[in-house]
Design a protein around this motif. Structure first.
Motif: not given
Length: 149
Positions: A24, A26, A28, A30-31, A33-35, A38, A105, A109, A118
């Motif tokens: 998981p 996250e 920098k 991609c916040e 898409h990650a959120q 999630f 995501y 990523c 990253n």
């Protein structure tokens, strides 16, 4: 060509929906898409999995554990009417609910984890022995009184 430069809608390969190896993290950039992913996992995929557990269509992570329905009444209702689209099927994958979010995501990523800022997110870290969890302590630590000097 659009997918190669990131303009088209990303797609996942055919087959069962799976989370990427680096999940998981996250990175920098991609916040968003990650959120979104999630949030989908916490709501849609979890409720789908709970429905499958309720009727006994889930698989155990451990091979020696046999699964049984959590709610026998719901399992009986599904057995009586297996063609009802409202009921979960044995072949359902809860991650299919989030397939589009996983694709975005993964696309983000795959691009951002190559950037130097990253890199740390992909490195393995070994925790030193003194910081590892050892479970509940059997005895209380000794009380040390300080002397006022």
């Amino acid at each position: 060509i659009k997918n190669a430069i990131g303009l088209g809608e990303p797609t996942l390969p055919e087959g069962p929906t799976r989370l990427p190896e680096y999940f998981p993290v996250e990175p920098k950039g991609c916040e968003k898409h990650a959120q979104n992913l999630f949030q989908c996992l916490a709501n849609d995929a979890t409720s789908k999995m709970r429905d499958m557990e309720r009727v006994g269509f889930h698989n155990s992570y451990f091979p020696d554990v046999t699964t049984k329905p959590v709610d026998p009444v719901a399992a009986q209702a599904v057995a009586n009417d297996p063609d009802n689209p409202e009921y979960p099927k044995p072949t359902d994958n809860p991650l299919d609910e989030c397939r589009t979010f996983i694709a975005y995501y993964k696309q983000c990523c795959d691009r951002k984890l190559k950037q130097k800022k990253n890199w740390i997110l992909t490195e393995s870290v070994r925790v030193q022995e003194e910081y590892r969890y050892k479970g509940p302590s059997k005895e209380d630590p000794p009380i040390v009184k300080s002397r006022g000097v």
